[in-house]
Design an enzyme around this catalytic site. Structure first.
Site, PDB file in Angstrom:
ATOM      1  N   ALA A  46      -2.645  -7.485   7.940  1.00  0.00           N
ATOM      2  CA  ALA A  46      -1.757  -6.385   7.558  1.00  0.00           C
ATOM      3  C   ALA A  46      -0.298  -6.678   7.898  1.00  0.00           C
ATOM      4  O   ALA A  46       0.598  -6.522   7.060  1.00  0.00           O
ATOM      5  CB  ALA A  46      -2.217  -5.098   8.244  1.00  0.00           C
ATOM      6  N   ARG A 119     -14.206 -11.720  14.183  1.00  0.00           N
ATOM      7  CA  ARG A 119     -12.943 -11.673  14.906  1.00  0.00           C
ATOM      8  C   ARG A 119     -13.123 -11.345  16.393  1.00  0.00           C
ATOM      9  O   ARG A 119     -12.156 -11.416  17.161  1.00  0.00           O
ATOM     10  CB  ARG A 119     -12.007 -10.644  14.270  1.00  0.00           C
ATOM     11  CG  ARG A 119     -12.432  -9.211  14.501  1.00  0.00           C
ATOM     12  CD  ARG A 119     -11.756  -8.189  13.599  1.00  0.00           C
ATOM     13  NE  ARG A 119     -10.328  -8.296  13.511  1.00  0.00           N
ATOM     14  CZ  ARG A 119      -9.597  -7.549  12.666  1.00  0.00           C
ATOM     15  NH1 ARG A 119     -10.184  -6.663  11.877  1.00  0.00           N
ATOM     16  NH2 ARG A 119      -8.294  -7.688  12.621  1.00  0.00           N
ATOM     17  N   ASN A 178      -3.023   2.674   9.653  1.00  0.00           N
ATOM     18  CA  ASN A 178      -4.101   1.724   9.349  1.00  0.00           C
ATOM     19  C   ASN A 178      -5.374   2.036  10.128  1.00  0.00           C
ATOM     20  O   ASN A 178      -5.914   1.182  10.847  1.00  0.00           O
ATOM     21  CB  ASN A 178      -3.635   0.293   9.659  1.00  0.00           C
ATOM     22  CG  ASN A 178      -3.357  -0.503   8.399  1.00  0.00           C
ATOM     23  OD1 ASN A 178      -3.994  -0.304   7.371  1.00  0.00           O
ATOM     24  ND2 ASN A 178      -2.409  -1.413   8.473  1.00  0.00           N
ATOM     25  N   ALA A 248      16.277  13.854   9.708  1.00  0.00           N
ATOM     26  CA  ALA A 248      17.704  14.169   9.791  1.00  0.00           C
ATOM     27  C   ALA A 248      18.090  15.258   8.793  1.00  0.00           C
ATOM     28  O   ALA A 248      19.107  15.920   8.952  1.00  0.00           O
ATOM     29  CB  ALA A 248      18.541  12.924   9.536  1.00  0.00           C
ATOM     30  N   GLY A 276      -1.385  -1.198   0.515  1.00  0.00           N
ATOM     31  CA  GLY A 276      -0.721  -0.455   1.585  1.00  0.00           C
ATOM     32  C   GLY A 276       0.305  -1.291   2.333  1.00  0.00           C
ATOM     33  O   GLY A 276       1.400  -0.820   2.657  1.00  0.00           O
ATOM     34  N   ASP A 277      -0.045  -2.545   2.608  1.00  0.00           N
ATOM     35  CA  ASP A 277       0.905  -3.450   3.279  1.00  0.00           C
ATOM     36  C   ASP A 277       2.117  -3.697   2.393  1.00  0.00           C
ATOM     37  O   ASP A 277       3.257  -3.725   2.867  1.00  0.00           O
ATOM     38  CB  ASP A 277       0.230  -4.776   3.605  1.00  0.00           C
ATOM     39  CG  ASP A 277      -1.031  -4.615   4.429  1.00  0.00           C
ATOM     40  OD1 ASP A 277      -1.105  -3.655   5.215  1.00  0.00           O
ATOM     41  OD2 ASP A 277      -1.942  -5.453   4.287  1.00  0.00           O
TER      42      ASP A 277
END
Length: 356
Positions: A46, A119, A178, A248, A276-277
């Site tokens: 990502a 992983r 994420n 703001a 998304g990334d």
């Protein structure tokens, strides 16, 4: 003792992204993982995806992580560097392997999609405050992080808390929630941890469906109420588009004009992976360039469209001239956009038509 890839350089960078990347194995033909005979190798992660997209778009980007002192780690570092990303702060760990994963050729949105991660105990899961070059991480104008890193280990979570802690001169901290339930299976407090980290960031990216799944929140106002501290909250609404609220200018309330919504262009989707990334990279590019919020959102949607119209995990963004031209279209022309595979290869000149 581990070795740095090249030794982190002192040159200024626009954006730094920290997180795990893995070598990806994609079948050479459709079918179940149990049946396919061979795989092609690619890279994916990502945060490094964001760094690669930013670098490909002309920004100075750095990726910080750990990989194994193995061939997969070498391939991963070389692949990210190939996009023009500074990898000098990536460390090689001789005691732990580089993470890998296998996925089917089917789109992730399809029922037939399978993915198998390897992983656990990876080099990146050993990232910590003690073994990370914090000066290299904090050297950019923007620091991009995601909730995936927090789920990898206790040491990674401590590092995330250190990097998001308020401090003088801190870079603009970008945080993509994420939420990956599978990574938090053994840690039921995952949603609470992600909310804590998001509230310490300056820019937060969250999809409306993951806000529902992680926090039980529905609608922009409830999401904003749960995130009072970040300066900008971006809610991704899938094919509908995206909404950003800049604190703001006030609160995200219906009809007060302070929330900016941009409808997504029409896209002929090839695969949903990496969108998304890519969106985060496009929005951050616009932030680095000081563009109005509407144009930041449009760049995010254009970068996402580049990923959606490509079969790979990591698709190059459109050329800057083309992206800037499309982002500047009036609302009617923007609404007519339809982006098909190959649209990012369009060569645009000012005298040409409004759409690719």
């Amino acid at each position: 003792m581990d070795d740095a890839a090249d030794g982190a350089g002192s040159a200024a960078v626009d954006a730094v992204a920290l997180g795990e990347s893995m070598v990806t194995f994609v079948p050479t033909r459709p079918g179940r993982l149990a049946d396919v005979p061979s795989f092609d190798r690619a890279i994916g992660g990502a945060e490094s995806n964001v760094a690669c997209a930013l670098a490909a778009f002309g920004h100075a980007a750095r990726w910080v992580s750990r990989v194994g002192a193995d061939g997969f780690g070498e391939h991963l570092v070389a692949g990210v560097a190939g996009y023009g990303v500074d990898v000098s702060a990536v460390h090689r760990d001789p005691a732990r392997p580089t993470g890998v994963y296998f996925r089917t050729a089917a789109d992730r949105a399809a029922r037939a999609h399978e993915v198998a991660y390897y992983r656990a105990g990876s080099a990146a899961s050993a990232m910590s405050v003690a073994n990370t070059d914090l000066a290299a991480v904090l050297a950019g104008r923007v620091l991009h992080l995601s909730g995936i890193t927090a789920a990898l280990s206790g040491e990674c979570l401590a590092l995330m808390r250190e990097l998001t802690a308020p401090r003088p001169g801190r870079p603009l901290v970008s945080f993509d929630v994420n939420y990956r339930p599978a990574l938090w299976r053994r840690h039921p407090d995952g949603p609470r941890v992600l909310l804590e980290l998001a509230r310490r960031a300056d820019i937060v990216f969250v999809a409306d469906d993951e806000a529902r799944e992680a926090w039980g929140l529905r609608g922009g106002r409830s999401i904003l109420a749960a995130l009072p501290e970040p300066a900008i909250v971006v809610v991704k609404q899938g094919r509908g588009g995206a909404t950003a609220c800049d604190k703001a200018t006030g609160a995200m309330e219906d009809g007060d004009g302070t929330a900016t919504f941009v409808r997504a262009p029409g896209v002929d989707v090839v695969a949903h992976v990496g969108a998304g990334d890519a969106f985060a990279a496009g929005f951050l590019s616009g932030t680095l360039r000081g563009l109005p919020v509407r144009d930041r959102l449009r760049h995010g949607l254009l970068f996402a469209a580049a990923a959606l119209t490509s079969p790979t995990d990591l698709a190059p963004p459109p050329a800057r001239a083309l992206a800037d031209h499309l982002a500047a279209l009036d609302d009617a022309a923007w609404g007519r956009l339809r982006l098909a595979p190959g649209w990012t290869q369009t060569a645009w000149a000012p005298e040409e038509a409004d759409t690719p």
